[in-house]
Motif scaffolding. Sequence first.
Motif, PDB file in Angstrom:
ATOM      1  N   ARG A 186     -24.852 -24.932  11.069  1.00 50.18           N
ATOM      2  CA  ARG A 186     -25.096 -24.200  12.318  1.00 50.18           C
ATOM      3  C   ARG A 186     -24.546 -24.976  13.510  1.00 50.18           C
ATOM      4  O   ARG A 186     -24.128 -24.367  14.509  1.00 50.18           O
ATOM      5  N   ALA A 187     -24.563 -26.308  13.412  1.00 49.22           N
ATOM      6  CA  ALA A 187     -24.076 -27.144  14.512  1.00 49.22           C
ATOM      7  C   ALA A 187     -22.579 -27.412  14.404  1.00 49.22           C
ATOM      8  O   ALA A 187     -22.015 -28.102  15.257  1.00 49.22           O
ATOM      9  N   GLY A 188     -21.934 -26.888  13.338  1.00 51.26           N
ATOM     10  CA  GLY A 188     -20.484 -27.033  13.212  1.00 51.26           C
ATOM     11  C   GLY A 188     -20.023 -28.169  12.318  1.00 51.26           C
ATOM     12  O   GLY A 188     -18.827 -28.482  12.286  1.00 51.26           O
ATOM     13  N   TYR A 189     -20.926 -28.780  11.582  1.00 49.67           N
ATOM     14  CA  TYR A 189     -20.565 -29.883  10.691  1.00 49.67           C
ATOM     15  C   TYR A 189     -20.600 -29.384   9.247  1.00 49.67           C
ATOM     16  O   TYR A 189     -21.667 -29.060   8.716  1.00 49.67           O
ATOM     17  N   ASP A 190     -19.397 -29.331   8.615  1.00 52.74           N
ATOM     18  CA  ASP A 190     -19.316 -28.759   7.268  1.00 52.74           C
ATOM     19  C   ASP A 190     -18.961 -29.800   6.208  1.00 52.74           C
ATOM     20  O   ASP A 190     -18.318 -29.500   5.212  1.00 52.74           O
ATOM     21  N   ASN A 191     -19.399 -31.044   6.441  1.00 54.46           N
ATOM     22  CA  ASN A 191     -19.103 -32.112   5.481  1.00 54.46           C
ATOM     23  C   ASN A 191     -20.375 -32.858   5.074  1.00 54.46           C
ATOM     24  O   ASN A 191     -20.361 -34.075   4.877  1.00 54.46           O
ATOM     25  N   ALA A 192     -21.480 -32.117   4.936  1.00 53.75           N
ATOM     26  CA  ALA A 192     -22.765 -32.740   4.599  1.00 53.75           C
ATOM     27  C   ALA A 192     -23.076 -32.570   3.115  1.00 53.75           C
ATOM     28  O   ALA A 192     -22.694 -31.586   2.486  1.00 53.75           O
ATOM     29  N   LEU A 193     -23.800 -33.532   2.567  1.00 54.07           N
ATOM     30  CA  LEU A 193     -24.236 -33.504   1.175  1.00 54.07           C
ATOM     31  C   LEU A 193     -25.714 -33.853   1.113  1.00 54.07           C
ATOM     32  O   LEU A 193     -26.153 -34.827   1.728  1.00 54.07           O
ATOM     33  N   ALA A 194     -26.487 -33.058   0.391  1.00 58.03           N
ATOM     34  CA  ALA A 194     -27.928 -33.292   0.264  1.00 58.03           C
ATOM     35  C   ALA A 194     -28.219 -34.277  -0.862  1.00 58.03           C
ATOM     36  O   ALA A 194     -27.752 -34.088  -1.993  1.00 58.03           O
ATOM     37  N   ILE A 195     -28.989 -35.313  -0.559  1.00 57.90           N
ATOM     38  CA  ILE A 195     -29.380 -36.295  -1.571  1.00 57.90           C
ATOM     39  C   ILE A 195     -30.350 -35.671  -2.566  1.00 57.90           C
ATOM     40  O   ILE A 195     -30.307 -35.933  -3.762  1.00 57.90           O
ATOM     41  N   GLU A 196     -31.262 -34.822  -2.036  1.00 62.03           N
ATOM     42  CA  GLU A 196     -32.241 -34.078  -2.841  1.00 62.03           C
ATOM     43  C   GLU A 196     -33.091 -34.999  -3.720  1.00 62.03           C
ATOM     44  O   GLU A 196     -33.149 -34.857  -4.932  1.00 62.03           O
ATOM     45  N   GLY A 197     -33.756 -35.942  -3.058  1.00 63.63           N
ATOM     46  CA  GLY A 197     -34.666 -36.830  -3.780  1.00 63.63           C
ATOM     47  C   GLY A 197     -34.426 -38.279  -3.413  1.00 63.63           C
ATOM     48  O   GLY A 197     -33.339 -38.654  -2.960  1.00 63.63           O
ATOM     49  N   ALA A 198     -35.462 -39.098  -3.614  1.00 62.20           N
ATOM     50  CA  ALA A 198     -35.340 -40.522  -3.277  1.00 62.20           C
ATOM     51  C   ALA A 198     -34.426 -41.264  -4.259  1.00 62.20           C
ATOM     52  O   ALA A 198     -33.818 -42.268  -3.917  1.00 62.20           O
ATOM     53  N   LYS A 199     -34.325 -40.761  -5.491  1.00 60.68           N
ATOM     54  CA  LYS A 199     -33.445 -41.388  -6.475  1.00 60.68           C
ATOM     55  C   LYS A 199     -32.019 -40.932  -6.218  1.00 60.68           C
ATOM     56  O   LYS A 199     -31.720 -39.742  -6.216  1.00 60.68           O
ATOM     57  N   ILE A 200     -31.122 -41.894  -6.001  1.00 60.95           N
ATOM     58  CA  ILE A 200     -29.746 -41.580  -5.632  1.00 60.95           C
ATOM     59  C   ILE A 200     -28.929 -41.254  -6.870  1.00 60.95           C
ATOM     60  O   ILE A 200     -28.795 -42.079  -7.786  1.00 60.95           O
ATOM     61  N   ASP A 201     -28.377 -40.048  -6.911  1.00 60.05           N
ATOM     62  CA  ASP A 201     -27.588 -39.590  -8.050  1.00 60.05           C
ATOM     63  C   ASP A 201     -26.279 -40.375  -8.154  1.00 60.05           C
ATOM     64  O   ASP A 201     -25.694 -40.767  -7.146  1.00 60.05           O
ATOM     65  N   GLU A 202     -25.842 -40.596  -9.393  1.00 59.03           N
ATOM     66  CA  GLU A 202     -24.614 -41.352  -9.619  1.00 59.03           C
ATOM     67  C   GLU A 202     -23.412 -40.692  -8.956  1.00 59.03           C
ATOM     68  O   GLU A 202     -22.496 -41.367  -8.485  1.00 59.03           O
ATOM     69  N   SER A 203     -23.410 -39.366  -8.907  1.00 55.74           N
ATOM     70  CA  SER A 203     -22.274 -38.671  -8.315  1.00 55.74           C
ATOM     71  C   SER A 203     -22.140 -38.968  -6.820  1.00 55.74           C
ATOM     72  O   SER A 203     -21.042 -38.930  -6.261  1.00 55.74           O
ATOM     73  N   ILE A 204     -23.278 -39.274  -6.157  1.00 55.16           N
ATOM     74  CA  ILE A 204     -23.243 -39.618  -4.728  1.00 55.16           C
ATOM     75  C   ILE A 204     -22.519 -40.944  -4.540  1.00 55.16           C
ATOM     76  O   ILE A 204     -21.722 -41.110  -3.610  1.00 55.16           O
ATOM     77  N   LYS A 205     -22.796 -41.887  -5.423  1.00 55.74           N
ATOM     78  CA  LYS A 205     -22.124 -43.187  -5.351  1.00 55.74           C
ATOM     79  C   LYS A 205     -20.613 -43.014  -5.490  1.00 55.74           C
ATOM     80  O   LYS A 205     -19.827 -43.611  -4.748  1.00 55.74           O
ATOM     81  N   GLU A 206     -20.195 -42.193  -6.442  1.00 54.12           N
ATOM     82  CA  GLU A 206     -18.765 -41.967  -6.659  1.00 54.12           C
ATOM     83  C   GLU A 206     -18.121 -41.315  -5.445  1.00 54.12           C
ATOM     84  O   GLU A 206     -17.019 -41.688  -5.027  1.00 54.12           O
TER      85      GLU A 206
END
Length: 380
Positions: A186-206
């Motif tokens: 809504r604010a114009g930023y289209d490069n966000a990714l949701a962590i969706e939990g305190a445990k950091i998914d391996e794909s986020i690291k990559e």
Amino acid sequence: MPQSGIVKYHVKLSYEVDGLVERADIIGAIFGQTEGLLGPEMNLNELQRVSKVGRIEVSARTTANTTAGDALIPMSTDIDTCALIAAGIESIDKVGPFDCKFTLEAIDDVRAAKKDDIVKRAKEIKQKWATKTVSEGESMLNDVHQGDSKKLTTYGPSKLTCSSGLADSNWVILVEGRADVINLLRAGYDNALAIEGAKIDESIKELCNSKETVVAFLDGDRAGGFILKELKSVVPIDYELRADNDVEVEELTPQRIDEILSPVAEEIKGGKPAPTLQNEDDKPLAEMAAKVFPNLNETLEAVALDGDNNEIFKVPISEVVSKLSTQSGIKYLLLDGIITQRLLEGAKNAGIECVVGHRVAKLSNSDGMTLKTFGDLGVA
């Protein structure tokens, strides 16, 4: 109790009489033997007339030659008056011709009991309606953001919610949940990714390893702090941003999101940070910043000091520019945030010599002013 009176306390007494008497005798003794004892304004008849005392309830139990029981007096006075009336009744030593003894058992706060009932009922209401409310709220959120939902996609094997522009961007904004991604859209930023939990998914690291810049933009509550700490332990974070204190990212207005993110975006796109003028000796400035930093860090506030390091004001960052236009005598401005062009102009107009923040955005016309980060001074 008359309808105009609100019962605040229940004065509870017990009594013992060395003879056989009726309930009416006990009530008569309470009214008769306290009359005039505490002054005319404290007579029970008068207190009942002005709705300060309700209907006195008396129970009676008899044996072969004694009477015992309890008396309950509802009162809407202050606790001092309750205590005085109770003490007056305890002084009664006769009911008719018989000796007696009254003893105060308790003064119960009726309102406290009502509060307990209210809390109990509130819990029942929450348990009954919470699930329905959440499901309806989610449905409404989907309806409101239907247009933005087309810009949503998923990333990685865990199908984490992200903006469709993430793949083509050279930087990523890590947020906590799906609603945060939608709000950034809504604010114009289209490069966000949701962590969706305190445990950091391996794909986020990559993903983070493949991006030039990684920005963490998390809620301004305690949980957001825990997630940030966990995130920093596994992912290289270039910028740590937080929503306002006790506010979630999904609750921020688009304008506020842009105020927080635009300095970072400008710096990433523009390249060079603003020049920083060097003092001949930064030690006094560093010592001053070290004293302020513990009470300023993670507050999203700004502190203005005079030449003797006395605090002139402390306000949220969102209010600091307007505050500067009404103040004078400020030498130092320290803030829990980024030194932006707008803030720089406000500081120059206020005659401020030095501004200290966490980071410095890409600025123009910063000549004549000392700009420092807490990192430059060895504080953070």
